[in-house]
Motif scaffolding. Structure first.
Motif, PDB file in Angstrom:
ATOM      1  N   ARG A 143       0.836  -1.219   0.000  1.00 54.52           N
ATOM      2  CA  ARG A 143       0.000   0.000   0.000  1.00 54.52           C
ATOM      3  C   ARG A 143       0.857   1.251   0.000  1.00 54.52           C
ATOM      4  O   ARG A 143       0.598   2.196  -0.726  1.00 54.52           O
ATOM      5  CB  ARG A 143      -0.855   0.018   1.279  1.00 54.52           C
ATOM      6  CG  ARG A 143      -1.925  -1.016   1.239  1.00 54.52           C
ATOM      7  CD  ARG A 143      -3.248  -0.308   1.329  1.00 54.52           C
ATOM      8  NE  ARG A 143      -4.296  -1.218   0.940  1.00 54.52           N
ATOM      9  CZ  ARG A 143      -5.346  -1.475   1.685  1.00 54.52           C
ATOM     10  NH1 ARG A 143      -5.477  -0.872   2.846  1.00 54.52           N
ATOM     11  NH2 ARG A 143      -6.270  -2.303   1.249  1.00 54.52           N
ATOM     12  N   THR A 144       1.869   1.232   0.882  1.00 57.07           N
ATOM     13  CA  THR A 144       2.722   2.413   0.970  1.00 57.07           C
ATOM     14  C   THR A 144       3.395   2.657  -0.373  1.00 57.07           C
ATOM     15  O   THR A 144       3.489   3.790  -0.839  1.00 57.07           O
ATOM     16  CB  THR A 144       3.825   2.221   2.040  1.00 57.07           C
ATOM     17  OG1 THR A 144       3.374   1.285   2.981  1.00 57.07           O
ATOM     18  CG2 THR A 144       4.198   3.523   2.674  1.00 57.07           C
ATOM     19  N   LEU A 145       3.863   1.547  -0.941  1.00 62.32           N
ATOM     20  CA  LEU A 145       4.536   1.688  -2.234  1.00 62.32           C
ATOM     21  C   LEU A 145       3.616   2.313  -3.261  1.00 62.32           C
ATOM     22  O   LEU A 145       3.987   3.221  -3.980  1.00 62.32           O
ATOM     23  CB  LEU A 145       4.986   0.318  -2.746  1.00 62.32           C
ATOM     24  CG  LEU A 145       6.354  -0.125  -2.241  1.00 62.32           C
ATOM     25  CD1 LEU A 145       6.645  -1.550  -2.706  1.00 62.32           C
ATOM     26  CD2 LEU A 145       7.419   0.824  -2.772  1.00 62.32           C
ATOM     27  N   GLN A 146       2.367   1.798  -3.260  1.00 58.39           N
ATOM     28  CA  GLN A 146       1.392   2.284  -4.219  1.00 58.39           C
ATOM     29  C   GLN A 146       1.113   3.763  -3.979  1.00 58.39           C
ATOM     30  O   GLN A 146       1.057   4.564  -4.893  1.00 58.39           O
ATOM     31  CB  GLN A 146       0.111   1.478  -4.035  1.00 58.39           C
ATOM     32  CG  GLN A 146      -0.783   1.507  -5.230  1.00 58.39           C
ATOM     33  CD  GLN A 146      -1.997   0.627  -4.962  1.00 58.39           C
ATOM     34  OE1 GLN A 146      -2.036  -0.116  -3.987  1.00 58.39           O
ATOM     35  NE2 GLN A 146      -2.967   0.735  -5.829  1.00 58.39           N
ATOM     36  N   MET A 147       0.964   4.084  -2.646  1.00 57.74           N
ATOM     37  CA  MET A 147       0.665   5.459  -2.302  1.00 57.74           C
ATOM     38  C   MET A 147       1.824   6.366  -2.690  1.00 57.74           C
ATOM     39  O   MET A 147       1.639   7.434  -3.242  1.00 57.74           O
ATOM     40  CB  MET A 147       0.406   5.582  -0.809  1.00 57.74           C
ATOM     41  CG  MET A 147      -0.926   6.215  -0.520  1.00 57.74           C
ATOM     42  SD  MET A 147      -1.572   5.642   1.016  1.00 57.74           S
ATOM     43  CE  MET A 147      -0.523   6.450   2.185  1.00 57.74           C
ATOM     44  N   THR A 148       3.032   5.883  -2.377  1.00 52.24           N
ATOM     45  CA  THR A 148       4.205   6.678  -2.697  1.00 52.24           C
ATOM     46  C   THR A 148       4.250   6.935  -4.194  1.00 52.24           C
ATOM     47  O   THR A 148       4.563   8.030  -4.633  1.00 52.24           O
ATOM     48  CB  THR A 148       5.487   5.951  -2.254  1.00 52.24           C
ATOM     49  OG1 THR A 148       5.201   5.317  -1.033  1.00 52.24           O
ATOM     50  CG2 THR A 148       6.625   6.909  -2.087  1.00 52.24           C
ATOM     51  N   ALA A 149       3.931   5.908  -4.960  1.00 52.53           N
ATOM     52  CA  ALA A 149       3.964   6.073  -6.411  1.00 52.53           C
ATOM     53  C   ALA A 149       2.965   7.136  -6.839  1.00 52.53           C
ATOM     54  O   ALA A 149       3.274   7.999  -7.665  1.00 52.53           O
ATOM     55  CB  ALA A 149       3.649   4.752  -7.095  1.00 52.53           C
ATOM     56  N   GLU A 150       1.755   7.085  -6.222  1.00 51.19           N
ATOM     57  CA  GLU A 150       0.739   8.084  -6.571  1.00 51.19           C
ATOM     58  C   GLU A 150       1.172   9.483  -6.145  1.00 51.19           C
ATOM     59  O   GLU A 150       1.052  10.448  -6.893  1.00 51.19           O
ATOM     60  CB  GLU A 150      -0.592   7.751  -5.900  1.00 51.19           C
ATOM     61  CG  GLU A 150      -1.471   6.894  -6.782  1.00 51.19           C
ATOM     62  CD  GLU A 150      -2.554   6.190  -5.986  1.00 51.19           C
ATOM     63  OE1 GLU A 150      -2.978   6.745  -4.946  1.00 51.19           O
ATOM     64  OE2 GLU A 150      -2.951   5.095  -6.406  1.00 51.19           O
ATOM     65  N   GLU A 151       1.691   9.548  -4.899  1.00 54.26           N
ATOM     66  CA  GLU A 151       2.143  10.853  -4.395  1.00 54.26           C
ATOM     67  C   GLU A 151       3.262  11.411  -5.268  1.00 54.26           C
ATOM     68  O   GLU A 151       3.313  12.594  -5.568  1.00 54.26           O
ATOM     69  CB  GLU A 151       2.670  10.726  -2.967  1.00 54.26           C
ATOM     70  CG  GLU A 151       1.568  10.849  -1.934  1.00 54.26           C
ATOM     71  CD  GLU A 151       2.028  10.358  -0.577  1.00 54.26           C
ATOM     72  OE1 GLU A 151       3.241  10.293  -0.341  1.00 54.26           O
ATOM     73  OE2 GLU A 151       1.155  10.027   0.233  1.00 54.26           O
ATOM     74  N   ARG A 153       3.794  10.807  -8.366  1.00 55.34           N
ATOM     75  CA  ARG A 153       3.258  11.289  -9.634  1.00 55.34           C
ATOM     76  C   ARG A 153       2.641  12.681  -9.443  1.00 55.34           C
ATOM     77  O   ARG A 153       2.874  13.601 -10.212  1.00 55.34           O
ATOM     78  CB  ARG A 153       2.212  10.307 -10.175  1.00 55.34           C
ATOM     79  CG  ARG A 153       2.194  10.303 -11.683  1.00 55.34           C
ATOM     80  CD  ARG A 153       1.317   9.176 -12.231  1.00 55.34           C
ATOM     81  NE  ARG A 153       1.664   7.868 -11.708  1.00 55.34           N
ATOM     82  CZ  ARG A 153       0.834   7.087 -11.014  1.00 55.34           C
ATOM     83  NH1 ARG A 153      -0.392   7.487 -10.747  1.00 55.34           N
ATOM     84  NH2 ARG A 153       1.214   5.913 -10.587  1.00 55.34           N
ATOM     85  N   ALA A 154       1.854  12.810  -8.330  1.00 58.11           N
ATOM     86  CA  ALA A 154       1.212  14.101  -8.051  1.00 58.11           C
ATOM     87  C   ALA A 154       2.266  15.175  -7.815  1.00 58.11           C
ATOM     88  O   ALA A 154       2.155  16.298  -8.295  1.00 58.11           O
ATOM     89  CB  ALA A 154       0.313  13.980  -6.831  1.00 58.11           C
ATOM     90  N   GLU A 158       2.961  18.560  -9.761  1.00 58.82           N
ATOM     91  CA  GLU A 158       2.989  19.839  -9.064  1.00 58.82           C
ATOM     92  C   GLU A 158       4.319  20.562  -9.344  1.00 58.82           C
ATOM     93  O   GLU A 158       4.340  21.764  -9.591  1.00 58.82           O
ATOM     94  CB  GLU A 158       2.806  19.594  -7.554  1.00 58.82           C
ATOM     95  CG  GLU A 158       2.848  20.832  -6.673  1.00 58.82           C
ATOM     96  CD  GLU A 158       1.701  21.795  -6.944  1.00 58.82           C
ATOM     97  OE1 GLU A 158       0.803  21.469  -7.749  1.00 58.82           O
ATOM     98  OE2 GLU A 158       1.721  22.887  -6.355  1.00 58.82           O
ATOM     99  N   ASN A 159       5.405  19.790  -9.320  1.00 58.90           N
ATOM    100  CA  ASN A 159       6.713  20.383  -9.606  1.00 58.90           C
ATOM    101  C   ASN A 159       6.739  20.978 -11.003  1.00 58.90           C
ATOM    102  O   ASN A 159       7.264  22.066 -11.212  1.00 58.90           O
ATOM    103  CB  ASN A 159       7.821  19.329  -9.518  1.00 58.90           C
ATOM    104  CG  ASN A 159       8.141  19.016  -8.083  1.00 58.90           C
ATOM    105  OD1 ASN A 159       7.680  19.689  -7.169  1.00 58.90           O
ATOM    106  ND2 ASN A 159       8.911  17.969  -7.864  1.00 58.90           N
ATOM    107  N   TYR A 160       6.170  20.246 -11.942  1.00 61.50           N
ATOM    108  CA  TYR A 160       6.141  20.733 -13.318  1.00 61.50           C
ATOM    109  C   TYR A 160       5.360  22.040 -13.378  1.00 61.50           C
ATOM    110  O   TYR A 160       5.776  23.009 -13.985  1.00 61.50           O
ATOM    111  CB  TYR A 160       5.504  19.687 -14.235  1.00 61.50           C
ATOM    112  CG  TYR A 160       5.520  20.124 -15.687  1.00 61.50           C
ATOM    113  CD1 TYR A 160       6.612  19.876 -16.495  1.00 61.50           C
ATOM    114  CD2 TYR A 160       4.438  20.836 -16.222  1.00 61.50           C
ATOM    115  CE1 TYR A 160       6.643  20.307 -17.810  1.00 61.50           C
ATOM    116  CE2 TYR A 160       4.455  21.264 -17.531  1.00 61.50           C
ATOM    117  CZ  TYR A 160       5.563  20.996 -18.322  1.00 61.50           C
ATOM    118  OH  TYR A 160       5.586  21.428 -19.602  1.00 61.50           O
TER     119      TYR A 160
END
Ligand code: C2E
Ligand code: CA
Ligand code: CA
Length: 585
Positions: A143-151, A153-154, A158-160
């Motif tokens: 789950r954390t991995l998945q969340m980290t991946a989503e975060e 990406r977000a 945001e950086n872009y």
């Protein structure tokens, strides 16, 4: 939940590999397995539905996992022991008991608040053995991995956005503008021309000062939103600093269409903006530079558009196109900026003195000291050109100090030699008034030279006194208290003349030459003279160039006359001749 199926009943499969094991050995093996193990007899109702199961055996790991001893468990039914047992498990085990097909499932157990992976197999009909492994940590990690991946990406998005968007206007920022320009410039210049137009609101600073940045940002955003809708790609708006709006327009500069677009943008900005605080009216100025005509270099092109903008503002025109002359002006200013720091030590400055004549007696009353710069590199440079540069760089401080000392010392020598009490007017810049010890500097010079304070007149323009927080008025009033005269220069051309007269102790009003030289301003000149006298100030008429003007200012009640007609600004040697001639001294 994951399900795997495999048939695995006694006699169905290959026998257990290896040597024969005793029952005791098998029991020991099972009991020492790390995973919890349990063995059930399934209980079905008359219709064959699985309703529960009875524990036949469990291993030590199972006892530890459930917190119950095997004595408490064996012989009991699942639902009575663990009422929260998943219905899904019971159904699954029932199926395995019936079909002999083993199943592997991963799911969440509310009873234990854990994720389990279960392997259920049936060694004989209606009997099921289950091994369990706790996979909670694994699931959590997933789950954390998945969340980290989503975060991630977000965050990347945001950086872009942050890297490409100007935060106040929400328009693409400087980096985006550079990218877009580079892309256009990659084409051969002959084929693709484009226009860079920089717009800045004229009165945003005023709104910022009055209402604060939240509102001025909001207005900027509203304008940006409007402008975005005005053009279609590839034409685009950008913002480099948040208070500028940059249009990249894919057309040659001189087209009718380009000019129409610029006018449309100005009009869109001018359309009143309604926000919660009220309705706001913004006007803008625009500077345009063209690629490749004005420059093929990105920064140079931007600079030239800014120059055109500066020029447009100065002329009060809404749109300005870059032209070579503005460039030359800037070049001259840059040269001044480079040469000015060397001027003092190279002794390139000189004071000229322009007589002030009594309009009643026609005698010399005093002089105004006017600075001259004979630059080795640039030739003679007018104070109108270099004073503002000196103010920007604060070099006006040493220069102004030099002027003050020189003017006072020269006056002392003149008065001593001629046995007179001439007065000397010295121009002082607002930058000098900002220095804390300005008053002490002047008083120091007076006591050092022994000059009577009333023979020194300090000239300031109204504009330097506008910002009352600078304590400039207090400083001038302090000098006035010591007897130094204070003259308000270029009177009538500045802003808040009357309000200023309330606070500032003025000894002299100098009526600007535009009033003296314009016959239609005669009434105004008379009014200013009367006003000055009411305040107890003397009136000096500046820029008197003709006999006619001299007669007029006399009639208007001006006390002193200064101008080319009665005396040009001149160097000390010429002044001494002038005094000798006029006064017979
Ligand atoms: P200002 O203080 O208004 O000085 C009067 C200007 O009008 C002088 O220009 C003078 O030469 C010019 N003038 C005098 N009589 C006539 C006339 O009859 N007709 C016309 N058309 N002009 C006349 P100048 O010397 O070029 O100085 C320009 C300005 O530079 C001054 O305007 C003053 O603001 C500034 N300035 C000059 N010397 C100093 C200085 O030592 N310190 C500071 N801070 N500013 C100075
Ligand atoms: Ca002056
Ligand atoms: Ca003046």
């Amino acid at each position: 939940m994951i399900r795997n199926e495999k048939k695995n009943r006694i006699h169905d499969e290959e026998p257990f590999a290896g040597q024969e094991l005793s029952l005791e050995e098998l029991r020991l093996l099972i009991d020492n397995m790390i995973s919890p193990f349990s063995y059930y007899r399934m209980i079905y109702d008359e219709e064959g539905r699985t309703v529960d199961y009875e524990f036949l055996a469990v291993n030590r790991a199972f006892e530890i996992e459930t917190g119950k001893t095997r004595e408490e468990i064996v012989g009991k039914r699942a639902l009575s022991l663990f009422p929260e047992t998943e219905k899904y498990w019971i159904e699954c085990f029932g199926r395995v008991g019936k079909t002999g097909i083993s199943e592997q499932i991963s799911n969440y157990s509310a009873a234990f608040d854990k994720w389990y992976k279960l392997l259920a197999f049936s060694p004989k009909p209606e009997h099921v053995a289950v091994t369990v492994s706790d996979i909670s940590n694994f699931i959590k990690e997933q789950r954390t991995l998945q969340m980290t991946a989503e975060e991630l990406r977000a965050q990347q998005q945001e950086n872009y956005r942050l890297a490409h968007e100007e935060p106040i206007s929400g328009l693409p920022n400087r980096a985006s503008l550079y990218e877009a320009m580079a892309e256009r410039m990659a084409h051969k210049p002959e084929r693709k021309g484009f226009m860079l137009a920089i717009f800045t609101p004229d009165n945003l600073a005023e709104i910022l000062a009055t209402y604060g940045s939240v509102l001025s940002d909001e207005i900027m955003r509203a304008i940006a939103q409007r402008l975005k809708e005005l053009v279609n790609p590839p034409d685009m708006f950008f913002s480099m600093t948040g208070t500028d709006l940059v249009l990249l327009y894919s057309s040659k500069c001189d087209t009718v269409e380009a000019r129409r677009t610029l006018a449309l943008v100005n009009e869109a900005i001018r359309t009143p903006i309604k926000v919660e605080e009220g309705v706001f009216y913004i006007t803008a100025s625009c500077g345009v530079a063209c690629y490749p005509k004005d420059s093929v270099d990105r920064d140079d092109l931007i600079m030239k558009a800014n120059l055109a903008l500066f020029q447009a503002k100065e002329l009060g025109e809404p749109i300005g196109f870059y032209d070579e002359e503005i460039g030359l002006e800037l070049l001259h200013r840059t040269r001044i900026r480079n040469e000015l720091p060397k001027a003092l030590e190279r002794e390139e400055f000189e004071l000229f003195f322009q007589p002030q004549i009594s309009s009643a007696t026609d005698r010399i009353l005093g002089f105004e000291a006017l600075l001259r710069w004979h630059s080795a590199a640039l030739g003679d440079v007018s104070p109108l050109e270099f004073i503002s540069v000196a103010e920007e760089s604060r070099q006006i401080l040493p220069i102004g100090a030099w002027v003050m000392r020189n003017a006072i010392e020269t006056l002392c020598q003149l008065n001593e030699r001629c046995g007179t009490e001439f007065c000397m007017a010295v121009n002082v810049s607002g930058v000098q008034l900002r220095v804390d010890d300005f008053v002490d500097q002047v008083l120091g010079l007076l006591s050092e030279t022994g000059l009577k304070p009333s023979l020194l007149e300090i000239e300031v323009t109204e504009s330097v006194l506008i910002n009352r927080t600078l304590h400039a008025i207090e400083k001038l009033n302090a000098l006035h208290k010591h007897g130094v005269r204070i003259a308000l220069d270029d009177f009538g051309t500045g802003y808040s003349s009357l309000g200023l007269l309330k606070d500032l102790k003025v000894s002299t009003l100098k009526i600007d030459k535009v009033f003296i030289q314009d016959p239609s301003a005669a009434v105004l000149t008379k009014m200013i003279a009367r006003l000055g006298h009411t305040l107890g100030a003397e009136i000096v008429a500046e820029g008197v160039e003709t006999e006619e003007q001299l007669k007029f200012v006399r009639r208007a009640g001006c006390d002193r006359v200064q101008g080319f007609y009665r005396g040009l600004p001149m160097p000390l040697t010429a002044l001494e001749r002038f005094i000798a001639l006029k006064e017979g001294r």
